[in-house]
Motif scaffolding. Structure first.
Motif, PDB file in Angstrom:
ATOM      1  N   ALA A 121       9.812 -20.203 -17.751  1.00 47.03           N
ATOM      2  CA  ALA A 121       8.449 -20.181 -17.340  1.00 47.03           C
ATOM      3  C   ALA A 121       8.452 -21.773 -16.031  1.00 47.03           C
ATOM      4  O   ALA A 121       7.646 -21.631 -15.088  1.00 47.03           O
ATOM      5  CB  ALA A 121       7.551 -20.660 -18.062  1.00 47.03           C
ATOM      6  N   ASN A 122       9.039 -22.446 -16.444  1.00 44.09           N
ATOM      7  CA  ASN A 122       9.271 -23.802 -15.327  1.00 44.09           C
ATOM      8  C   ASN A 122      10.102 -23.660 -14.385  1.00 44.09           C
ATOM      9  O   ASN A 122      10.946 -24.648 -14.256  1.00 44.09           O
ATOM     10  CB  ASN A 122       8.901 -25.295 -16.439  1.00 44.09           C
ATOM     11  CG  ASN A 122      10.211 -25.077 -17.379  1.00 44.09           C
ATOM     12  OD1 ASN A 122      10.776 -23.929 -17.286  1.00 44.09           O
ATOM     13  ND2 ASN A 122      10.315 -26.133 -17.809  1.00 44.09           N
ATOM     14  N   SER A 123       9.972 -22.739 -13.430  1.00 41.26           N
ATOM     15  CA  SER A 123      10.845 -22.749 -12.135  1.00 41.26           C
ATOM     16  C   SER A 123      12.208 -22.657 -12.604  1.00 41.26           C
ATOM     17  O   SER A 123      13.150 -23.469 -11.568  1.00 41.26           O
ATOM     18  CB  SER A 123      10.559 -24.096 -11.797  1.00 41.26           C
ATOM     19  OG  SER A 123       9.098 -23.986 -11.476  1.00 41.26           O
ATOM     20  N   MET A 124      12.830 -21.980 -13.375  1.00 41.48           N
ATOM     21  CA  MET A 124      14.560 -21.574 -13.269  1.00 41.48           C
ATOM     22  C   MET A 124      14.642 -20.094 -14.005  1.00 41.48           C
ATOM     23  O   MET A 124      13.752 -19.736 -14.784  1.00 41.48           O
ATOM     24  CB  MET A 124      15.175 -22.701 -14.003  1.00 41.48           C
ATOM     25  CG  MET A 124      14.907 -22.618 -15.289  1.00 41.48           C
ATOM     26  SD  MET A 124      16.315 -23.731 -16.104  1.00 41.48           S
ATOM     27  CE  MET A 124      17.771 -22.640 -16.154  1.00 41.48           C
ATOM     28  N   HIS A 125      15.873 -19.634 -13.399  1.00 41.31           N
ATOM     29  CA  HIS A 125      16.219 -18.522 -14.126  1.00 41.31           C
ATOM     30  C   HIS A 125      17.815 -18.624 -14.355  1.00 41.31           C
ATOM     31  O   HIS A 125      18.619 -19.204 -13.500  1.00 41.31           O
ATOM     32  CB  HIS A 125      15.944 -17.286 -13.491  1.00 41.31           C
ATOM     33  CG  HIS A 125      16.405 -16.876 -12.133  1.00 41.31           C
ATOM     34  ND1 HIS A 125      15.799 -16.883 -11.085  1.00 41.31           N
ATOM     35  CD2 HIS A 125      17.672 -16.509 -11.925  1.00 41.31           C
ATOM     36  CE1 HIS A 125      16.515 -16.608 -10.195  1.00 41.31           C
ATOM     37  NE2 HIS A 125      17.669 -16.265 -10.494  1.00 41.31           N
ATOM     38  N   LEU A 126      18.059 -17.896 -15.254  1.00 43.07           N
ATOM     39  CA  LEU A 126      19.461 -17.835 -15.640  1.00 43.07           C
ATOM     40  C   LEU A 126      20.229 -16.330 -15.331  1.00 43.07           C
ATOM     41  O   LEU A 126      19.593 -15.431 -15.732  1.00 43.07           O
ATOM     42  CB  LEU A 126      19.899 -18.272 -16.923  1.00 43.07           C
ATOM     43  CG  LEU A 126      19.827 -19.552 -17.359  1.00 43.07           C
ATOM     44  CD1 LEU A 126      20.400 -19.753 -19.111  1.00 43.07           C
ATOM     45  CD2 LEU A 126      20.907 -20.560 -16.694  1.00 43.07           C
ATOM     46  N   ASP A 127      21.418 -16.449 -14.725  1.00 45.26           N
ATOM     47  CA  ASP A 127      21.933 -14.979 -14.572  1.00 45.26           C
ATOM     48  C   ASP A 127      23.162 -15.044 -15.446  1.00 45.26           C
ATOM     49  O   ASP A 127      24.002 -15.853 -15.103  1.00 45.26           O
ATOM     50  CB  ASP A 127      22.300 -14.761 -13.095  1.00 45.26           C
ATOM     51  CG  ASP A 127      21.134 -14.454 -12.215  1.00 45.26           C
ATOM     52  OD1 ASP A 127      20.151 -14.123 -12.669  1.00 45.26           O
ATOM     53  OD2 ASP A 127      21.225 -14.690 -11.057  1.00 45.26           O
TER      54      ASP A 127
END
Length: 331
Positions: A121-127
């Motif tokens: 939710a707070n501005s990051m994603h993991l691939d």
């Protein structure tokens, strides 16, 4: 003018991803990895994890505004003979494992061509990229769209980056971050993926340049000037989209991530930036040079806090202690 200390401020205060976010990234990757490792259905296939992409290459930057920053990691897996003819099964099963988990099932997660994406939710994603070494020795990731393997050599790419950055005296990674900042925050050459930008800038770094001029990569602004000029020269000789091979020697190319129109736009923008950077670098008047650099990088290009107060009017010396006389001896 070079204004190297201004570049240090720009990188530290504006461009680089902060340590708090990097620490959060480390922690989240470790937590996701432990969750997948503990999964009853695929945990036994998981062998380890390896940072990849800009995170591994130390070229990750702050995202624009409220946009997410992203990080990739390889999920090292062993082969499942039952999936031998169905490579996309690895992505499907990692996705399913997140879906089974009490925490991650409620977080946005999706399947991409080569990874499973988990959004915070707070501005990051993991691939999360399934990564295998097959029985025949091939090191591969999955192309879900084609349901096929793709050759890869992440350690080879990391070694190539390390060697190129060392040849550039540690300035290549900083220049890549600056150029990604121009792309993301200044909307310049949008559409050019980081892997392409990183590879093309890295390929401009050569030992011959350092033999002809030992200071060719002597500091950040000089390296920026030379790499963008050299890249511009290389691009101007290639009006048609060139092939960009993986420098690790895996045998794959990265240019499928480009269209001719995207390449042409990138080529034009680098030509403009090469002229802008040369003008700012060669300008002898400091105030004018600052204006030119700020025209490229914005207001984050500024003096260090300590030097701005002493540039023209040095700070007043502390009042002499009453116990020290004109002779300098303690009274």
């Amino acid at each position: 003018m070079k204004l190297t200390d201004y570049f240090n401020v720009l990188l530290t205060d504006t461009v680089n991803l902060g340590q708090v976010k990097l620490d959060s990234l480390d922690s989240r990757v470790e937590t996701v990895y432990k969750a997948l490792k503990a999964d009853e259905q695929i945990g036994h296939l998981i062998l380890g994890k390896t940072p990849q992409g800009s995170w591994a290459h130390k070229t990750i930057i702050n995202p624009v505004g409220d946009k997410e920053f992203d990080a990739d990691f390889m999920l090292d897996m062993s082969e499942n003979p039952d999936w031998a003819d169905d490579p996309r099964k690895y992505i499907e099963e990692v996705y399913a494992a997140l879906h089974r988990h009490s925490t991650y099932r409620d977080m946005p997660h999706s399947r991409k061509c080569r990874c499973v994406r988990l959004v915070y939710a707070n501005s990051m994603h993991l691939d999360i990229v399934p990564h295998l070494t097959l029985a025949d020795g091939r090191e591969v990731i999955v192309n879900r769209d084609n349901n096929d393997w793709e050759l890869t050599d992440p350690q080879g790419f990391t070694d190539w980056m390390r060697n190129k950055d060392a040849l550039a005296k540690g300035n290549l990674r900083k220049v890549i971050r600056l150029m990604k900042y121009l792309r993301d925050h200044k909307n310049s050459f949008t559409g050019t993926r980081s892997i392409l930008l990183t590879t093309m800038l890295g390929e401009q770094v050569t030992e011959l340049r350092t033999l002809l001029d030992p200071n060719y990569y002597g500091d950040v602004p000089t390296t920026l000037l030379h790499l963008v000029q050299d890249l511009d020269t290389w691009l101007q000789a290639r009006p048609t989209k060139p092939s960009i091979p993986d420098p690790s020697g895996s045998g794959v190319t990265f240019d499928h991530r480009w269209e001719q129109s995207t390449y042409s736009y990138f080529r034009d923008r680098i030509h403009v930036h090469a002229a802008e950077i040369e003008e700012a670098y060669e300008e002898k008047n400091k105030e004018r040079s600052i204006e030119l650099w700020q025209g490229i990088f914005g207001d984050g290009f500024k003096a260090p806090a300590t030097s701005s107060s002493s540039a023209k009017f040095p700070a007043a010396a502390p009042a002499a202690a009453s116990t020290v006389g004109r002779s300098g001896r303690a009274g």
